[in-house]
Design a protein around this motif. Structure first.
Motif, short mmCIF file in Angstrom:
data_model
loop_
_atom_site.label_atom_id
_atom_site.label_comp_id
_atom_site.label_asym_id
_atom_site.label_seq_id
_atom_site.Cartn_x
_atom_site.Cartn_y
_atom_site.Cartn_z
N MET A 109 0.81 -1.23 0.00
CA MET A 109 0.00 0.00 0.00
C MET A 109 0.83 1.27 0.00
SD MET A 109 -3.32 -0.70 2.32
CE MET A 109 -2.48 -0.64 3.87
N CYS A 110 2.12 1.15 0.42
CA CYS A 110 2.92 2.38 0.48
C CYS A 110 4.38 2.05 0.15
CB CYS A 110 2.81 3.07 1.83
SG CYS A 110 3.36 2.04 3.18
N THR A 128 -6.90 -1.09 -6.13
CA THR A 128 -7.62 -0.07 -6.90
C THR A 128 -7.43 1.33 -6.32
OG1 THR A 128 -9.76 0.36 -7.94
CG2 THR A 128 -9.84 -0.30 -5.63
N ARG A 129 -7.34 1.40 -4.99
CA ARG A 129 -7.23 2.71 -4.32
C ARG A 129 -5.83 3.31 -4.47
NH1 ARG A 129 -10.31 -0.86 -2.15
NH2 ARG A 129 -12.41 -0.32 -1.44
N SER A 130 -4.88 2.50 -4.91
CA SER A 130 -3.48 2.96 -5.01
C SER A 130 -3.00 3.14 -6.44
CB SER A 130 -2.56 1.95 -4.31
OG SER A 130 -2.91 1.78 -2.97
N MET A 131 -3.89 2.95 -7.42
CA MET A 131 -3.41 2.95 -8.80
C MET A 131 -2.70 4.24 -9.18
SD MET A 131 -5.33 2.81 -12.44
CE MET A 131 -5.14 4.58 -12.57
N GLU A 132 -3.07 5.33 -8.53
CA GLU A 132 -2.41 6.59 -8.86
C GLU A 132 -1.49 7.08 -7.74
OE1 GLU A 132 -4.51 9.38 -11.53
OE2 GLU A 132 -6.27 8.20 -11.01
N ASN A 133 -1.04 6.13 -6.91
CA ASN A 133 -0.04 6.48 -5.89
C ASN A 133 1.33 6.37 -6.57
OD1 ASN A 133 1.86 6.45 -3.83
ND2 ASN A 133 0.60 5.23 -2.45
N ARG A 151 -6.90 -1.77 -11.83
CA ARG A 151 -7.47 -0.54 -12.36
C ARG A 151 -8.17 0.23 -11.23
NH1 ARG A 151 -12.09 -0.48 -17.10
NH2 ARG A 151 -12.26 1.78 -17.34
N GLY A 152 -7.88 1.50 -11.15
CA GLY A 152 -8.59 2.34 -10.17
C GLY A 152 -10.09 2.28 -10.42
N MET A 153 -10.86 2.36 -9.38
CA MET A 153 -12.31 2.17 -9.56
C MET A 153 -12.96 3.32 -10.35
SD MET A 153 -13.77 2.63 -5.72
CE MET A 153 -12.45 1.89 -4.76
N THR A 154 -12.27 4.46 -10.44
CA THR A 154 -12.78 5.53 -11.30
C THR A 154 -11.77 5.89 -12.39
OG1 THR A 154 -11.91 7.21 -9.81
CG2 THR A 154 -14.20 6.54 -9.45
N ALA A 155 -10.93 4.93 -12.73
CA ALA A 155 -9.88 5.20 -13.72
C ALA A 155 -10.29 4.73 -15.12
CB ALA A 155 -8.59 4.48 -13.31
N THR A 156 -9.94 5.52 -16.11
CA THR A 156 -10.12 5.08 -17.49
C THR A 156 -8.98 4.11 -17.84
OG1 THR A 156 -8.72 6.83 -18.36
CG2 THR A 156 -11.09 7.33 -18.13
N LEU A 157 -9.11 3.48 -18.99
CA LEU A 157 -8.03 2.58 -19.43
C LEU A 157 -6.76 3.39 -19.72
CD1 LEU A 157 -10.05 0.10 -21.63
CD2 LEU A 157 -9.34 -0.13 -19.25
N GLU A 158 -6.96 4.61 -20.16
CA GLU A 158 -5.80 5.48 -20.39
C GLU A 158 -5.08 5.75 -19.06
OE1 GLU A 158 -6.86 8.81 -22.82
OE2 GLU A 158 -4.96 9.82 -22.47
N ASP A 159 -5.86 6.00 -18.02
CA ASP A 159 -5.25 6.22 -16.69
C ASP A 159 -4.47 4.98 -16.25
OD1 ASP A 159 -6.59 8.69 -16.57
OD2 ASP A 159 -8.28 7.85 -15.45
N LEU A 160 -5.08 3.82 -16.48
CA LEU A 160 -4.44 2.55 -16.07
C LEU A 160 -3.11 2.38 -16.80
CD1 LEU A 160 -4.48 -0.25 -14.67
CD2 LEU A 160 -5.82 -1.09 -16.61
N LEU A 161 -3.12 2.63 -18.10
CA LEU A 161 -1.88 2.45 -18.86
C LEU A 161 -0.83 3.49 -18.47
CD1 LEU A 161 -3.33 1.40 -22.32
CD2 LEU A 161 -2.10 -0.02 -20.69
N VAL A 167 5.47 2.38 -13.75
CA VAL A 167 6.21 1.23 -13.21
C VAL A 167 7.32 0.83 -14.18
CG1 VAL A 167 6.06 -1.16 -12.42
CG2 VAL A 167 4.16 0.42 -11.95
N VAL A 168 6.97 0.72 -15.46
CA VAL A 168 7.95 0.25 -16.45
C VAL A 168 9.09 1.25 -16.59
CG1 VAL A 168 8.31 -0.48 -18.84
CG2 VAL A 168 6.17 -1.07 -17.68
#
Ligand code: PEP
Ligand code: MN
Length: 293
Positions: A109-110, A128-133, A151-161, A167-168
């Motif tokens: 988580m951190c 899901t709550r950490s996708m944009e951490n 995937r974040g629960m309010t994230a678009t696929l663009e946000d996910l990628l 990470v990459v």
């Protein structure tokens, strides 16, 4: 391919599919995720006790799961809910791996916890709550373990990628994307499984994609049918919650399968897995269309 997608996703050049980089196969011990196999990860939402975890690990292994899931650090919506066993939970996960040979996926988580968790986990989960951490994603880029990015629960696929790209770009090419349901106006299910996310992601990105039907629907009766849907649209695997006594679970019991239900689901999946090949063929046609354009 939708011509719009080329522009929309090509900026994430490290995760976008190209002719030179059509597919990433993530190697986890002797398991390949993103190749021909459909890899099932199963286990309790939270590690609660040695007995609960070992019994579950043995049962899901017999049913055909290759990876044991279980949260030691839990991001609970309520601060009054069970928060996980922490290090004690990690030690139990290691014990379960020794007993069954299953690989381990568990959540970080951190950034401060990443190094410790990487000593015990085979795959690091981002919830899901950490996708944009981004501090967490950067630390996971350097952790030396594959990452399961939900995937974040309010994230678009663009946000996910975009998050996958973080990470990459920090040094870790082994990212597995996970569709786990998104928030919509629908209330009959806990979240709404965006099943189209699977073929879209598999078309625009080279990364493996798995589906978490448990958090997507929130009720155990729907988990088998959503798992079948995931296989048919070409997912690379599943992340499923299983508990020895779901009604007594300290977290996510209503969506957890019993051992018997999980075994039945795995048996019933077989004919649907045969259809995964068709999803792959469809994708190849779509991708070839893109190259020809
Ligand atoms: C989990 O896998 O138990 C979990 C907390 O998932 P999510 O982050 O998708 O809610
Ligand atoms: Mn859960």
């Amino acid at each position: 391919m939708n011509p719009h997608w080329n522009g929309q996703f090509s900026c994430f050049h490290l995760v976008a599919k190209t002719d030179e980089h059509p597919a990433t196969v993530v190697q986890v011990r002797d398991i390949e995720i993103g190749g021909d196999d459909f890899v099932v990860m199963a286990g309790p939402c939270a590690v609660e006790s040695e007995r609960q975890l070992l019994e579950t690990a043995e049962s899901v292994a017999v049913a055909g799961a290759r990876i044991l899931r279980g949260g030691a650090y839990k991001p609970r919506s309520s601060p009054y809910s069970f928060q996980g066993l922490g290090l004690e939970g990690l030690k139990l996960l290691r014990k379960a791996r020794e007993a069954t040979g299953l690989a381990i996926v568990t959540e970080a988580m951190c950034p401060e916890d990443v190094e410790l968790i990487a000593e015990y986990a085979d795959i690091m989960q981002v919830g899901t709550r950490s996708m944009e951490n981004y501090a967490l994603l950067e630390a996971l880029g350097r952790c030396g373990r594959p990452v399961l990015l939900k995937r974040g629960m309010t994230a678009t696929l663009e946000d996910l990628l975009r998050s996958a790209q973080v990470v990459v770009m920090n040094g870790n090419p082994d990212v597995i994307l996970c569709e786990r349901g998104i928030r919509t106006f629908e209330t009959a299910t806990r979240n709404t499984l965006d099943i189209a996310a699977v073929p879209v992601l598999k078309t625009v990105s080279h990364l493996p994609v798995v589906v978490d039907p448990s958090h997507a629907c929130g009720v155990r009766s729907l988990v088998p049918v959503l798992s079948r849907a995931a296989a048919v649209v070409g997912a690379d695997g599943l992340l499923v919650e299983v508990h020895p006594a779901p009604d007594q679970a300290l977290s996510d019991g209503t969506q957890s399968l019993t051992f018997a239900q999980f075994h039945e689901m795995m048996d019933d999946l077989r004919p649907y897995l045969a259809l995964r090949g068709e999803a792959h063929e469809f994708r190849e046609q779509v991708t070839a269309g893109r190259s020809a354009r």
